[in-house]
Design a protein around this motif. Structure first.
Motif: not given
Length: 190
Positions: A1-9
């Motif tokens: 999930m962190n990887a997805t948030l970093r990509k969105i950010s």
């Protein structure tokens, strides 16, 4: 999930930075284009009249009480140019009835006039040496000033409405920037 948030950010940050760069490109300070800087005048193409002035559309106008000449503008010849120049044909009549016919232009932004052509021997003769000259307001035959102040200009802006120009040229209200007298149309009075 962190990887997805970093990509969105990272995606949102990239869009934000891109939006700021686009916004700065339109900023006059950043782009060097000052909207308040004076514009460089570029004159459009001037088409010479094909015909002599139309006697039925000549409108006499007031110039000064010290002139001995009569002045009239051919209302059919008035052209409100997109380049900021109002072009027109003027007929100047001397006291003995001789006429001089000229095709001219007025720039309101710089308060200048230019002679494009004269009508002589039943044909228009272009003036190859014509250049912009300052309109003089303090001379007896100040007809360019009368037209500029009385009909063609709104202070330093070109009048864009032909209806407004025609209304302003109405002899009952036209003063050309000065007060009419009994000598308004070149009549010599004692």
């Amino acid at each position: 999930m962190n990887a997805t948030l970093r990509k969105i950010s990272a995606y949102v940050t990239s869009i934000s930075i891109g939006g700021l760069l686009v916004a700065c490109a339109g900023d006059p300070i950043q782009s060097g284009l000052d909207p308040f800087a004076p514009m460089v005048f570029k004159e459009g193409t001037t088409t010479m009249p094909l015909n002599p002035p139309n006697k039925s559309s000549l409108q006499p106008f007031y110039v000064t009480n010290t002139t001995i000449f009569k002045f009239a503008v051919d209302t059919n010849s008035i052209e409100i140019g997109k380049d900021g120049v109002t072009r027109y044909t003027v007929v100047i009549t001397n006291p003995s009835g001789g006429e001089q016919v000229q095709y001219e232009g007025i720039r309101c932004d710089s308060y200048q006039w230019r002679l494009y052509a004269t009508f002589d021997n039943k044909k228009w003769n272009e003036n190859p040496l014509g250049s912009w000259a300052t309109i003089k307001s303090n001379i007896p035959n100040r007809y360019q000033a009368a037209l500029a102040q009385g009909a063609f200009c709104n202070f330093t802006s070109q009048e864009k409405s032909m209806t407004a120009i025609m209304k302003a040229l109405n002899p009952s209200i036209f003063t050309g920037g000065t007060n009419p007298t009994s000598n308004s149309f070149g009549l010599i009075t004692d």
